[in-house]
Scaffold this active site. Structure first.
Site, mmCIF file in Angstrom:
data_model
loop_
_atom_site.group_PDB
_atom_site.id
_atom_site.type_symbol
_atom_site.label_atom_id
_atom_site.label_comp_id
_atom_site.label_asym_id
_atom_site.label_seq_id
_atom_site.Cartn_x
_atom_site.Cartn_y
_atom_site.Cartn_z
ATOM 1 N N ASP A 28 -2.695 -1.128 2.538
ATOM 2 C CA ASP A 28 -1.630 -1.465 1.790
ATOM 3 C C ASP A 28 -1.676 0.269 1.885
ATOM 4 O OD1 ASP A 28 1.073 -0.580 0.731
ATOM 5 O OD2 ASP A 28 -0.335 -2.298 -1.222
ATOM 6 N N ASP A 76 4.801 -0.562 4.778
ATOM 7 C CA ASP A 76 3.641 -0.202 4.655
ATOM 8 C C ASP A 76 2.515 -1.033 4.950
ATOM 9 O OD1 ASP A 76 4.903 -1.207 2.762
ATOM 10 O OD2 ASP A 76 4.733 -0.005 1.199
ATOM 11 N N GLU A 77 2.585 -1.746 5.222
ATOM 12 C CA GLU A 77 1.725 -3.000 4.551
ATOM 13 C C GLU A 77 1.120 -4.299 6.449
ATOM 14 O OE1 GLU A 77 1.308 -5.380 1.348
ATOM 15 O OE2 GLU A 77 3.292 -5.471 1.506
#
Length: 438
Positions: free
Chosen positions: A34, A129-130
């Site tokens: 993350d 973003d993960e």
């Protein structure tokens, strides 16, 4: 649960000494990487003067905007994602505001995802973003998952941003663990300790349990994940149907969902809110045109074409209406399907009704690459708002040319009049939709 920051100072990349300090790992090993305050971190990377200062990426505080991402400096004031920008401004009046540069965020995300793929072919990006990774030790590679996670953190930091990592035996555990220590945290839940880790956590911690489900569970005396696991599958199925079984499995630490290299895309969509409600049909059509153009571009970028067209509107009273049409042939041509969106507009909107949000989506994708036929028997001279009347061949050439220019010079390199008109009226907010950034 264990925190391994104390080991990270050692050169574990090749050092068996680092691994000797770690308990053995038996079974599946799933990571959730993350990126920390990603949009704001990229802005601080590119603007050295902003480092250490509160930075907010989001829509205009004076135009119904919302916060996309807040730096950790801004979070100290209580600012968080999805908060109304006006509230964030009151909490942190001295913050540095930016509407964001999504081409730049996608560029950085792609570089990080490339780094993750160097660790394992089993990478599932779930948002810009993960990403989940399966780094289960095997006969070929017996490297400890903690060491893999630490190396990923170092390599991401070399690119200029940071990440937090959760390590567990399932996607559910890894996701929850990744939220436990931010920023730059690394939290591991070793095999056999899942129940101990999950039990004390509130039910809302579990992905898929929103406010309504939380209220329903609490009214039934179920407040923690331990309570949820103890409630039993049959009881949860009575309360939530088939979703109850999924809740029980995840709360018990038994989630065995695989890390899939690519999730099947079910729809491609785009929507935006407006600072001032749209009342005139010309303005609403311009907004539809702008959303359709973005959807069409994303379809072509992914090599997708769909059969189902959807128009969504939110009105000034916050009510939402939508209309769908099943198409005779699959399409990725926004110049052709935009006139049909105008027809759908007549089904859900009447003159004079203020419109706050406009959304467009295409779904119903074929599993095999689509072959586009003549689109819905649309006349070749069908006009689209401020665009000229074009044949199918000319539309295809125009779309290829504009796509090429935007690929090279950015999304705003070339825009039709309706896109400029619509952009001036938006709040400037954007969501982190995974489909929009791949």
């Amino acid at each position: 649960m264990a925190d391994f920051d104390d080991i990270s100072a050692q050169p574990q990349g090749d050092a068996p000494a680092g691994e000797a300090l770690l308990p053995a790992w038996e079974g599946r090993a799933i990571l959730l990487v993350d990126l920390d305050a990603f949009f704001a971190s990229v802005e601080q990377l590119d603007h050295p003067g902003w480092r250490g200062k509160p930075v907010i990426v989001g829509g205009d505080p004076d135009k119904r905007g919302v916060v996309s991402t807040a730096s950790y400096e801004a979070r100290q004031y209580g600012v968080h994602s999805a908060m109304p920008s006006s509230q964030a401004k009151r909490l942190c009046p001295d913050a540095i505001w930016t509407k964001g540069r999504f081409d730049r965020y996608r560029e950085m995300s792609n570089a990080i995802m490339e780094t993750l793929h160097k660790e394992t072919p089993f990478v599932q990006q779930v948002s810009i973003d993960e990403a989940f990774l399966d780094v289960t030790p095997n006969e070929v590679n017996r490297e400890h998952p903690i060491l893999v996670a630490q190396r990923i953190q170092r390599r991401v930091e070399e690119l200029g941003v940071t990440c937090s990592v959760g390590v567990g035996t399932s996607k559910t555990v890894a996701k929850i663990a990744s939220d436990m220590d931010k920023p730059r945290g690394l939290t591991a839940v070793f095999p056999g300790t899942e129940r101990e880790f999950l039990s004390p956590l509130p039910v809302r911690t579990l992905s898929g349990i929103g406010a309504a489900a939380e209220r329903k569970l609490k009214s039934a005396g179920i407040e923690t994940l331990g309570d949820l696991a103890d409630a039993g599958e049959e009881r949860l199925v009575r309360l939530f149907g088939k979703n109850g079984r999924t809740m029980h499995i995840r709360a018990s630490g038994g989630d065995d969902a695989p890390v899939e290299e690519d999730d099947e895309v079910k729809s491609v969509s785009n929507e935006t809110s407006f600072a001032v409600d749209l009342v005139e049909r010309d303005d609403i059509e311009a907004a539809i045109n702008a959303m359709a153009a973005k959807v069409g571009r994303r379809l072509r970028r992914k090599g997708l074409a769909g059969h189902t067209l959807t128009l969504k509107l939110r009105f000034d009273d916050r009510s939402v209406r939508s209309a769908q049409r099943r198409l005779d042939a699959e399409t990725d041509d926004d110049l052709a399907f935009t006139p049909l969106l105008f027809d759908l507009l007549d089904e859900i909107w009447r003159p004079g009704i203020p419109v706050r949000l406009v959304g467009v989506a295409i779904s119903g994708f074929e599993r095999e690459p689509a072959t586009q036929e003549h689109l819905f028997e649309l006349p070749e001279d069908a006009p689209t708002a401020d665009q000229p009347k074009l044949s199918e061949e000319k539309r295809t050439k125009l779309l290829k040319a504009t796509d090429k220019l935007k690929d090279r010079f950015g999304e705003t390199a070339i825009r039709f009049g309706h896109e400029i008109k619509s952009a001036k009226k938006t709040t400037g907010s954007a969501a982190k939709n995974p489909a929009d950034y791949k």
